[in-house]
Motif scaffolding. Sequence first.
Motif, PDB file in Angstrom:
ATOM      1  N   ARG A  60      -4.587  33.352  -5.119  1.00  0.00           N
ATOM      2  CA  ARG A  60      -3.893  33.766  -6.336  1.00  0.00           C
ATOM      3  C   ARG A  60      -2.459  33.259  -6.324  1.00  0.00           C
ATOM      4  NH1 ARG A  60      -0.393  37.885  -6.350  1.00  0.00           N
ATOM      5  NH2 ARG A  60      -0.056  39.094  -4.443  1.00  0.00           N
ATOM      6  N   PRO A  61      -1.827  33.106  -7.497  1.00  0.00           N
ATOM      7  CA  PRO A  61      -0.448  32.629  -7.549  1.00  0.00           C
ATOM      8  C   PRO A  61       0.505  33.550  -6.779  1.00  0.00           C
ATOM      9  CG  PRO A  61      -1.460  32.524  -9.723  1.00  0.00           C
ATOM     10  CD  PRO A  61      -2.414  33.269  -8.844  1.00  0.00           C
ATOM     11  N   PHE A  62       1.472  32.930  -6.094  1.00  0.00           N
ATOM     12  CA  PHE A  62       2.444  33.658  -5.275  1.00  0.00           C
ATOM     13  C   PHE A  62       3.829  33.322  -5.806  1.00  0.00           C
ATOM     14  CE2 PHE A  62       5.128  34.623  -1.669  1.00  0.00           C
ATOM     15  CZ  PHE A  62       4.519  35.712  -1.070  1.00  0.00           C
ATOM     16  N   VAL A  63       4.511  34.328  -6.363  1.00  0.00           N
ATOM     17  CA  VAL A  63       5.787  34.133  -7.048  1.00  0.00           C
ATOM     18  C   VAL A  63       6.941  34.481  -6.110  1.00  0.00           C
ATOM     19  CG1 VAL A  63       7.228  34.833  -8.993  1.00  0.00           C
ATOM     20  CG2 VAL A  63       4.734  34.634  -9.285  1.00  0.00           C
ATOM     21  N   ILE A  64       7.957  33.588  -6.052  1.00  0.00           N
ATOM     22  CA  ILE A  64       9.167  33.815  -5.264  1.00  0.00           C
ATOM     23  C   ILE A  64      10.335  33.961  -6.230  1.00  0.00           C
ATOM     24  CG2 ILE A  64      10.804  32.769  -3.649  1.00  0.00           C
ATOM     25  CD1 ILE A  64       7.166  31.773  -3.522  1.00  0.00           C
ATOM     26  N   PRO A 110      12.299  40.859 -14.598  1.00  0.00           N
ATOM     27  CA  PRO A 110      11.895  39.493 -14.927  1.00  0.00           C
ATOM     28  C   PRO A 110      10.505  39.480 -15.573  1.00  0.00           C
ATOM     29  CG  PRO A 110      11.541  39.899 -12.601  1.00  0.00           C
ATOM     30  CD  PRO A 110      12.191  41.136 -13.150  1.00  0.00           C
ATOM     31  N   PRO A 111      10.130  38.355 -16.201  1.00  0.00           N
ATOM     32  CA  PRO A 111       8.795  38.266 -16.819  1.00  0.00           C
ATOM     33  C   PRO A 111       7.661  38.510 -15.823  1.00  0.00           C
ATOM     34  CG  PRO A 111      10.184  36.450 -17.539  1.00  0.00           C
ATOM     35  CD  PRO A 111      10.937  37.152 -16.454  1.00  0.00           C
ATOM     36  N   LEU A 112       7.823  38.020 -14.587  1.00  0.00           N
ATOM     37  CA  LEU A 112       6.806  38.186 -13.550  1.00  0.00           C
ATOM     38  C   LEU A 112       7.379  38.997 -12.393  1.00  0.00           C
ATOM     39  CD1 LEU A 112       5.449  34.502 -13.402  1.00  0.00           C
ATOM     40  CD2 LEU A 112       4.419  36.429 -14.609  1.00  0.00           C
ATOM     41  N   GLN A 113       6.555  39.858 -11.812  1.00  0.00           N
ATOM     42  CA  GLN A 113       6.982  40.609 -10.638  1.00  0.00           C
ATOM     43  C   GLN A 113       6.842  39.708  -9.408  1.00  0.00           C
ATOM     44  OE1 GLN A 113       8.388  43.575 -10.382  1.00  0.00           O
ATOM     45  NE2 GLN A 113       8.507  43.416  -8.171  1.00  0.00           N
ATOM     46  N   PRO A 114       7.942  39.364  -8.708  1.00  0.00           N
ATOM     47  CA  PRO A 114       7.830  38.466  -7.552  1.00  0.00           C
ATOM     48  C   PRO A 114       6.982  39.070  -6.430  1.00  0.00           C
ATOM     49  CG  PRO A 114      10.103  38.629  -8.303  1.00  0.00           C
ATOM     50  CD  PRO A 114       9.339  39.715  -9.002  1.00  0.00           C
ATOM     51  N   ASP A 115       6.172  38.225  -5.803  1.00  0.00           N
ATOM     52  CA  ASP A 115       5.462  38.629  -4.587  1.00  0.00           C
ATOM     53  C   ASP A 115       6.415  38.644  -3.393  1.00  0.00           C
ATOM     54  OD1 ASP A 115       2.466  38.656  -5.458  1.00  0.00           O
ATOM     55  OD2 ASP A 115       3.277  36.793  -6.260  1.00  0.00           O
ATOM     56  N   LEU A 116       7.419  37.763  -3.430  1.00  0.00           N
ATOM     57  CA  LEU A 116       8.461  37.731  -2.411  1.00  0.00           C
ATOM     58  C   LEU A 116       9.795  37.825  -3.125  1.00  0.00           C
ATOM     59  CD1 LEU A 116       9.500  37.362   0.477  1.00  0.00           C
ATOM     60  CD2 LEU A 116       9.390  34.885   0.125  1.00  0.00           C
ATOM     61  N   LYS A 117      10.509  38.927  -2.907  1.00  0.00           N
ATOM     62  CA  LYS A 117      11.787  39.180  -3.563  1.00  0.00           C
ATOM     63  C   LYS A 117      12.891  39.065  -2.518  1.00  0.00           C
ATOM     64  CE  LYS A 117      11.581  42.501  -6.482  1.00  0.00           C
ATOM     65  NZ  LYS A 117      11.562  43.873  -7.045  1.00  0.00           N
ATOM     66  N   LEU A 118      13.838  38.151  -2.747  1.00  0.00           N
ATOM     67  CA  LEU A 118      14.887  37.863  -1.774  1.00  0.00           C
ATOM     68  C   LEU A 118      16.257  38.204  -2.335  1.00  0.00           C
ATOM     69  CD1 LEU A 118      13.491  34.406  -0.639  1.00  0.00           C
ATOM     70  CD2 LEU A 118      13.444  36.508   0.699  1.00  0.00           C
ATOM     71  N   GLY A 119      17.173  38.523  -1.448  1.00  0.00           N
ATOM     72  CA  GLY A 119      18.525  38.841  -1.851  1.00  0.00           C
ATOM     73  C   GLY A 119      19.391  37.608  -1.990  1.00  0.00           C
ATOM     74  N   ASP A 120      20.327  37.648  -2.940  1.00  0.00           N
ATOM     75  CA  ASP A 120      21.259  36.549  -3.160  1.00  0.00           C
ATOM     76  C   ASP A 120      22.560  37.148  -3.700  1.00  0.00           C
ATOM     77  OD1 ASP A 120      22.277  34.015  -3.277  1.00  0.00           O
ATOM     78  OD2 ASP A 120      21.095  33.365  -5.001  1.00  0.00           O
ATOM     79  N   PHE A 131      10.131  30.103  -8.460  1.00  0.00           N
ATOM     80  CA  PHE A 131       8.979  29.194  -8.432  1.00  0.00           C
ATOM     81  C   PHE A 131       7.737  29.967  -7.998  1.00  0.00           C
ATOM     82  CE2 PHE A 131      10.666  28.806  -4.105  1.00  0.00           C
ATOM     83  CZ  PHE A 131       9.540  28.786  -3.304  1.00  0.00           C
ATOM     84  N   VAL A 132       6.591  29.366  -8.240  1.00  0.00           N
ATOM     85  CA  VAL A 132       5.321  29.961  -7.857  1.00  0.00           C
ATOM     86  C   VAL A 132       4.515  28.921  -7.093  1.00  0.00           C
ATOM     87  CG1 VAL A 132       4.244  29.329 -10.074  1.00  0.00           C
ATOM     88  CG2 VAL A 132       3.228  31.137  -8.677  1.00  0.00           C
ATOM     89  N   ILE A 133       3.817  29.359  -6.056  1.00  0.00           N
ATOM     90  CA  ILE A 133       2.856  28.509  -5.341  1.00  0.00           C
ATOM     91  C   ILE A 133       1.477  28.956  -5.775  1.00  0.00           C
ATOM     92  CG2 ILE A 133       2.003  27.749  -3.100  1.00  0.00           C
ATOM     93  CD1 ILE A 133       4.728  28.552  -1.926  1.00  0.00           C
ATOM     94  N   GLU A 134       0.701  28.031  -6.298  1.00  0.00           N
ATOM     95  CA  GLU A 134      -0.624  28.384  -6.805  1.00  0.00           C
ATOM     96  C   GLU A 134      -1.641  27.326  -6.402  1.00  0.00           C
ATOM     97  OE1 GLU A 134      -0.172  28.768 -10.993  1.00  0.00           O
ATOM     98  OE2 GLU A 134       0.236  26.657 -11.350  1.00  0.00           O
ATOM     99  N   LYS A 135      -2.896  27.763  -6.342  1.00  0.00           N
ATOM    100  CA  LYS A 135      -3.985  26.878  -5.927  1.00  0.00           C
ATOM    101  C   LYS A 135      -4.796  26.491  -7.150  1.00  0.00           C
ATOM    102  CE  LYS A 135      -7.525  26.589  -2.305  1.00  0.00           C
ATOM    103  NZ  LYS A 135      -8.251  27.368  -1.282  1.00  0.00           N
ATOM    104  N   ARG A 136      -4.943  25.167  -7.346  1.00  0.00           N
ATOM    105  CA  ARG A 136      -5.711  24.654  -8.479  1.00  0.00           C
ATOM    106  C   ARG A 136      -6.673  23.585  -7.993  1.00  0.00           C
ATOM    107  NH1 ARG A 136      -1.204  22.279 -11.381  1.00  0.00           N
ATOM    108  NH2 ARG A 136       0.478  23.726 -10.924  1.00  0.00           N
ATOM    109  N   ASP A 137      -7.939  23.791  -8.257  1.00  0.00           N
ATOM    110  CA  ASP A 137      -8.970  22.815  -7.871  1.00  0.00           C
ATOM    111  C   ASP A 137      -8.886  22.458  -6.386  1.00  0.00           C
ATOM    112  OD1 ASP A 137      -9.850  22.676 -10.543  1.00  0.00           O
ATOM    113  OD2 ASP A 137      -8.328  21.179 -11.016  1.00  0.00           O
TER     114      ASP A 137
END
Length: 259
Positions: free
Chosen positions: A162-166, A177-187, A198-204
């Motif tokens: 499944r897509p993984f949002v940072i 934000p529009p998407l809830q991050p799977d990995l939320k980092l401080g800045d 960005f998001v890491i996702e698997k396609r085909d």
Amino acid sequence: MTCTRFAEGQVLFKEGDPTDSVFRLLRGAVNIIRELDGEPVLLGTVGAGQFIGEMGVLENRPRNATARAASEVEVEILLPNEFLDQIASSPRAARELIQRLSQRLREADDRIVSDERRSGRAHGTNDADRQTAVILVNNAHLAAKNPWLQRQLRTPLTLGDRPFVIGRGAVAGEEPPPLQPDLKLGDTVPFRLSRNHFVIEKRDGTYHVLDLCSTLGTIVNGVPIGDHFSSDDAPLRAGENEVIAGGVDSPFVFSVFIA
């Protein structure tokens, strides 16, 4: 403890070797391989921050697999007593080790279930077909590539289908934000990381990085992507990939390992 480097393709240890040390991977990726009927089988890929060879020390048994560098790697080598002392004296190191062993067990369970399903679907095939069947297992891990980011992302994360949002954690007054991050980092200001960066996702069967309209863009293996560039999407290759969120001098430098 000593530090050393291995070139891509170099073997750290072989299956059946005596267990005389534990490796802690500081940089790069290492493939874990076992032989089956004379053929190598990739069990998985280990990323920065993880131990390699600890099972043999814990069980006082020879190496049960071969470790081969998937890229140029740097490792810290610990003698068995140094490794055990470190685990005994550091709750964080012990917790990380337990989490990693638990993850391996879970992945092994998932693989057994997957193999059983494949076996059931192929019940009507003949023995020759079963002997020549090849099962491809995708493993993908996200890790911090520099010490600064490792303080937030201490343990490599397994990426699934499944897509993984940072993205960045909120500061006072910001809307969700529009998407809830799977990995939320401080800045901190001036922000390098966007709320949805960005998001890491698997396609085909292939992993991709998709920039999510971030302010400063994303760099994947040296190629910038995002709203201000020619593309917002980049495929990931087998082995180690570098992903930088927020420009060339950003501290948000990730490694994505694909096996």
